[in-house]
Enzyme design. Structure first.
Site, PDB file in Angstrom:
ATOM      1  N   GLY A   1       0.780  -1.233   0.000  1.00 51.39           N
ATOM      2  CA  GLY A   1       0.000   0.000   0.000  1.00 51.39           C
ATOM      3  C   GLY A   1       0.814   1.286   0.000  1.00 51.39           C
TER       4      GLY A   1
ATOM      5  N   TYR B   1     -10.947   2.638  15.658  1.00 51.23           N
ATOM      6  CA  TYR B   1      -9.871   3.087  14.767  1.00 51.23           C
ATOM      7  C   TYR B   1      -9.694   4.613  14.826  1.00 51.23           C
ATOM      8  CZ  TYR B   1      -7.705   4.083  10.135  1.00 51.23           C
ATOM      9  OH  TYR B   1      -6.922   4.540   9.102  1.00 51.23           O
TER      10      TYR B   1
ATOM     11  N   ARG C   1       5.689  -7.473   8.871  1.00 49.92           N
ATOM     12  CA  ARG C   1       5.783  -8.802   9.493  1.00 49.92           C
ATOM     13  C   ARG C   1       5.977  -9.923   8.482  1.00 49.92           C
ATOM     14  NH1 ARG C   1       0.220  -8.111  12.518  1.00 49.92           N
ATOM     15  NH2 ARG C   1      -0.153  -7.356  10.410  1.00 49.92           N
ATOM     16  N   ASP C   2       5.203  -9.949   7.428  1.00 51.49           N
ATOM     17  CA  ASP C   2       5.186 -11.082   6.492  1.00 51.49           C
ATOM     18  C   ASP C   2       6.435 -11.084   5.597  1.00 51.49           C
ATOM     19  OD1 ASP C   2       4.662 -12.550   4.049  1.00 51.49           O
ATOM     20  OD2 ASP C   2       2.568 -12.656   4.690  1.00 51.49           O
TER      21      ASP C   2
ATOM     22  N   LYS D   1      -6.384   7.203  15.597  1.00 51.55           N
ATOM     23  CA  LYS D   1      -5.810   8.133  14.623  1.00 51.55           C
ATOM     24  C   LYS D   1      -5.880   9.572  15.152  1.00 51.55           C
ATOM     25  CE  LYS D   1      -4.619   5.253  11.278  1.00 51.55           C
ATOM     26  NZ  LYS D   1      -3.209   4.996  10.975  1.00 51.55           N
TER      27      LYS D   1
ATOM     28  N   LYS E   1       5.903 -11.222   1.670  1.00 51.63           N
ATOM     29  CA  LYS E   1       5.479  -9.920   1.125  1.00 51.63           C
ATOM     30  C   LYS E   1       6.662  -8.950   1.111  1.00 51.63           C
ATOM     31  CE  LYS E   1       1.923  -8.064   3.185  1.00 51.63           C
ATOM     32  NZ  LYS E   1       0.778  -7.798   4.064  1.00 51.63           N
TER      33      LYS E   1
HETATM   34  N1  LIG Z   1      -6.299   2.238   3.073  1.00 46.34           N
HETATM   35  C1  LIG Z   1      -6.999   3.252   3.577  1.00 46.34           C
HETATM   36  O1  LIG Z   1      -8.155   3.510   3.185  1.00 46.34           O
HETATM   37  C2  LIG Z   1      -6.384   4.147   4.610  1.00 46.34           C
HETATM   38  C3  LIG Z   1      -6.910   5.434   4.766  1.00 46.34           C
HETATM   39  C4  LIG Z   1      -6.344   6.295   5.701  1.00 46.34           C
HETATM   40  C5  LIG Z   1      -5.274   5.871   6.459  1.00 46.34           C
HETATM   41  N2  LIG Z   1      -4.777   4.628   6.291  1.00 46.34           N
HETATM   42  C6  LIG Z   1      -3.587   4.274   7.069  1.00 46.34           C
HETATM   43  O2  LIG Z   1      -2.473   4.290   6.186  1.00 46.34           O
HETATM   44  C7  LIG Z   1      -1.480   3.360   6.615  1.00 46.34           C
HETATM   45  C8  LIG Z   1      -1.113   2.429   5.465  1.00 46.34           C
HETATM   46  O3  LIG Z   1      -2.267   1.707   5.111  1.00 46.34           O
HETATM   47  P1  LIG Z   1      -2.400   0.880   3.760  1.00 46.34           P
HETATM   48  O4  LIG Z   1      -3.800   1.011   3.326  1.00 46.34           O
HETATM   49  O5  LIG Z   1      -1.282   1.216   2.853  1.00 46.34           O
HETATM   50  O6  LIG Z   1      -2.249  -0.606   4.359  1.00 46.34           O
HETATM   51  P2  LIG Z   1      -1.597  -1.949   3.775  1.00 46.34           P
HETATM   52  O7  LIG Z   1      -1.515  -1.945   2.305  1.00 46.34           O
HETATM   53  O8  LIG Z   1      -2.295  -3.076   4.444  1.00 46.34           O
HETATM   54  O9  LIG Z   1      -0.129  -1.875   4.392  1.00 46.34           O
HETATM   55  C9  LIG Z   1       0.052  -1.943   5.778  1.00 46.34           C
HETATM   56  C10 LIG Z   1       1.488  -2.284   6.058  1.00 46.34           C
HETATM   57  O10 LIG Z   1       1.701  -2.300   7.474  1.00 46.34           O
HETATM   58  C11 LIG Z   1       2.327  -3.528   7.821  1.00 46.34           C
HETATM   59  N3  LIG Z   1       1.974  -3.846   9.201  1.00 46.34           N
HETATM   60  C12 LIG Z   1       0.745  -4.031   9.713  1.00 46.34           C
HETATM   61  N4  LIG Z   1       0.829  -4.341  11.009  1.00 46.34           N
HETATM   62  C13 LIG Z   1       2.139  -4.362  11.334  1.00 46.34           C
HETATM   63  C14 LIG Z   1       2.855  -4.627  12.514  1.00 46.34           C
HETATM   64  N5  LIG Z   1       2.243  -4.978  13.655  1.00 46.34           N
HETATM   65  N6  LIG Z   1       4.202  -4.532  12.500  1.00 46.34           N
HETATM   66  C15 LIG Z   1       4.839  -4.211  11.354  1.00 46.34           C
HETATM   67  N7  LIG Z   1       4.214  -3.945  10.202  1.00 46.34           N
HETATM   68  C16 LIG Z   1       2.874  -4.029  10.191  1.00 46.34           C
HETATM   69  C17 LIG Z   1       1.799  -4.518   6.785  1.00 46.34           C
HETATM   70  O11 LIG Z   1       2.590  -5.683   6.609  1.00 46.34           O
HETATM   71  P3  LIG Z   1       2.365  -7.027   7.492  1.00 46.34           P
HETATM   72  O12 LIG Z   1       0.891  -7.236   7.607  1.00 46.34           O
HETATM   73  O13 LIG Z   1       3.101  -8.078   6.744  1.00 46.34           O
HETATM   74  O14 LIG Z   1       2.995  -6.741   8.829  1.00 46.34           O
HETATM   75  C18 LIG Z   1       1.896  -3.649   5.544  1.00 46.34           C
HETATM   76  O15 LIG Z   1       3.233  -3.585   5.094  1.00 46.34           O
HETATM   77  C19 LIG Z   1      -2.076   2.666   7.842  1.00 46.34           C
HETATM   78  O16 LIG Z   1      -1.594   3.297   8.994  1.00 46.34           O
HETATM   79  C20 LIG Z   1      -3.581   2.913   7.699  1.00 46.34           C
HETATM   80  O17 LIG Z   1      -4.241   2.915   8.939  1.00 46.34           O
HETATM   81  C21 LIG Z   1      -5.297   3.746   5.390  1.00 46.34           C
HETATM   82  C1  LIG Z   2     -16.988  18.754   3.757  1.00 46.62           C
HETATM   83  C2  LIG Z   2     -17.915  18.164   2.901  1.00 46.62           C
HETATM   84  C3  LIG Z   2     -17.635  16.787   2.308  1.00 46.62           C
HETATM   85  C4  LIG Z   2     -17.399  15.772   3.331  1.00 46.62           C
HETATM   86  C5  LIG Z   2     -17.505  14.364   2.829  1.00 46.62           C
HETATM   87  C6  LIG Z   2     -17.063  13.488   3.923  1.00 46.62           C
HETATM   88  C7  LIG Z   2     -17.156  12.031   3.671  1.00 46.62           C
HETATM   89  C8  LIG Z   2     -16.400  11.367   4.769  1.00 46.62           C
HETATM   90  C9  LIG Z   2     -16.178   9.976   4.558  1.00 46.62           C
HETATM   91  C10 LIG Z   2     -15.135   9.439   5.507  1.00 46.62           C
HETATM   92  C11 LIG Z   2     -13.823   9.295   4.875  1.00 46.62           C
HETATM   93  C12 LIG Z   2     -12.969   8.293   5.566  1.00 46.62           C
HETATM   94  C13 LIG Z   2     -11.659   8.140   4.870  1.00 46.62           C
HETATM   95  C14 LIG Z   2     -10.618   7.398   5.603  1.00 46.62           C
HETATM   96  C15 LIG Z   2     -10.874   5.966   5.768  1.00 46.62           C
HETATM   97  C16 LIG Z   2      -9.688   5.171   6.210  1.00 46.62           C
HETATM   98  O1  LIG Z   2      -8.966   5.710   7.251  1.00 46.62           O
HETATM   99  C17 LIG Z   2     -10.189   3.822   6.457  1.00 46.62           C
HETATM  100  N1  LIG Z   2     -10.513   3.212   5.197  1.00 46.62           N
HETATM  101  C18 LIG Z   2      -9.240   2.978   7.242  1.00 46.62           C
HETATM  102  O2  LIG Z   2      -8.311   2.314   6.473  1.00 46.62           O
END
Ligand SMILES: NC(=O)c1ccc[n+]([C@@H]2O[C@H](COP(=O)([O-])OP(=O)(O)OC[C@H]3O[C@@H](n4cnc5c(N)ncnc54)[C@H](OP(=O)(O)O)[C@@H]3O)[C@@H](O)[C@H]2O)c1
Ligand SMILES: CCCCCCCCCCCCCCC[C@@H](O)[C@@H](N)CO
Length: 313
Positions: A23, A168, A44-45, A172, A48
């Site tokens: 990601g 969650y 961890r994995d 954050k 991957k």
């Molecule tokens: N995707 C979304 O919609 C979204 C939106 C907003 C924020 N975020 C945040 O953005 C960040 C990246 O998310 P992503 O969507 O790119 O996720 P992703 O593709 O699942 O990647 C997550 C990474 O974190 C590693 N990881 C998870 N747990 C771990 C642990 N305990 N120790 C070490 N490594 C660990 C995973 O590998 P392993 O599992 O192999 O350890 C993987 O490399 C996260 O903090 C997430 O909360 C995501």
């Molecule tokens: C101000 C007017 C428009 C507002 C639209 C708001 C829509 C809000 C929807 C929530 C968005 C969440 C996005 C983050 C999600 C990730 O953190 C989650 N997928 C965890 O991985």
């Protein structure tokens, strides 16, 4: 930062990326490698990690770049310290120049349906997995009298929230509290602290969370267009190079950033004022619509709880 005069240049910098096997972290690792950085990834994995490292290799700019991966879980201080020691070994024990804390994931559920273990996991995946590394890296940088950058990864949900994310979103928000405190305190040592607030990113963990995500959450999230990991990583790096404390990569999140800035510095005096003004109009409208969606979902939700056996003795 407001007074930062020189743009950060990746060439020759050692960048430590947690969660770099997938990601956002992987996209960032490729970009920083292409820009000439030494890149270390931890997750961890092992399979991957190996696949990710060979993808990252393809972006190498010079044979001198050190590109490495290590398998550690970062849920505890002890494991996070061991990971950092491993990452620093080929750099003669010197602390990295920049740390990008991408590891983490969401477990979305209705509050009443979470298990105790999932709520604890939520804090591990949402907060501790980044906070421990930040703590240990800071100690190392200060002990070695090295200046550097720490970048946390929060979420749009670290600035606002919606139903389904009680395990969650608070984590954050806590990361934002930690980043803001450190941005202030670590000026003592010349360490710059940033935090990124991505919206939905189309990554493996997004696909995984959607399998268990409450229907109502999915519905409300439809308003979020989402980004690819590459778009999000590019936005992160752009804000980081500008020295921004609070980094966003999309307009929706910018509304919540500019209107909930607290004690964080402005990104742009004029634009932030305009965005804040627009948010004052649009956020209450969005909230009214969202509250209507929640109310309209009540009957279906009770049916869901009944069907899932929630009311059974
Ligand atoms: N995707 C979304 O919609 C979204 C939106 C907003 C924020 N975020 C945040 O953005 C960040 C990246 O998310 P992503 O969507 O790119 O996720 P992703 O593709 O699942 O990647 C997550 C990474 O974190 C590693 N990881 C998870 N747990 C771990 C642990 N305990 N120790 C070490 N490594 C660990 C995973 O590998 P392993 O599992 O192999 O350890 C993987 O490399 C996260 O903090 C997430 O909360 C995501
Ligand atoms: C101000 C007017 C428009 C507002 C639209 C708001 C829509 C809000 C929807 C929530 C968005 C969440 C996005 C983050 C999600 C990730 O953190 C989650 N997928 C965890 O991985």
């Amino acid at each position: 930062m407001f007074f930062q005069s020189k743009r950060w240049n990746a060439v020759g910098k050692h960048c430590y990326i947690t969660g770099g096997s997938s990601g956002l972290g992987l996209a960032l690792a490729k970009m920083l490698t292409a820009q000439g950085a030494h890149v270390s990834i931890v997750a961890r994995d092992s399979d991957k990690l190996a696949a990710a490292l060979s993808e990252i290799e393809a972006f190498r700019r010079s044979k001198d770049q050190i590109l490495q991966s290590f398998s550690y879980s970062l849920f505890t201080a002890e494991e996070s310290r061991a990971a950092l020691e491993a990452v620093m070994a080929r750099h003669n024990g010197v602390a990295p120049d920049a740390i990008f804390l991408c590891a983490g994931k969401a477990i979305p559920r209705y509050f009443v349906e979470y298990t105790e273990a999932e709520l604890i996991d939520g804090m591990n995946y949402g907060y501790w997995v980044q906070a421990w590394t930040a703590w240990i890296v800071t100690q190392k940088m200060v002990a070695q009298r090295r200046q550097g950058n720490i970048v946390f990864v929060s979420s749009t949900l670290g600035l606002m929230t919606i139903p389904g994310y009680s395990g969650y979103s608070p984590c954050k928000h806590a990361l934002r509290g930690l980043a803001d405190t450190l941005r202030s305190e670590l000026q003592l040592y010349g360490i710059d602290v940033h935090i990124f607030f991505p919206p939905t990113m189309f990554t493996p963990s997004y696909e995984e969370e959607n399998r268990i995500k409450p229907k109502l959450t999915l519905k409300i999230e439809e308003a979020d267009g989402g980004l690819t990991a590459e778009q999000a990583a590019a936005g992160l790096l752009k804000g980081f190079k500008k020295g921004q404390a609070h980094i966003t990569a999309d307009m929706m999140t910018d509304f919540f950033r500019a209107s909930t800035r607290g004690s964080a510095p402005v990104n742009n005096w004029i634009l932030d004022g305009l965005i804040d003004f627009a948010a004052g109009i649009w956020v209450p409208i969005w909230l009214t619509i969202t509250n209507r969606q929640i109310h309209a979902h009540r009957d279906e939700h009770y049916r869901h709880l009944k069907d899932s056996g929630f009311f059974a003795e």
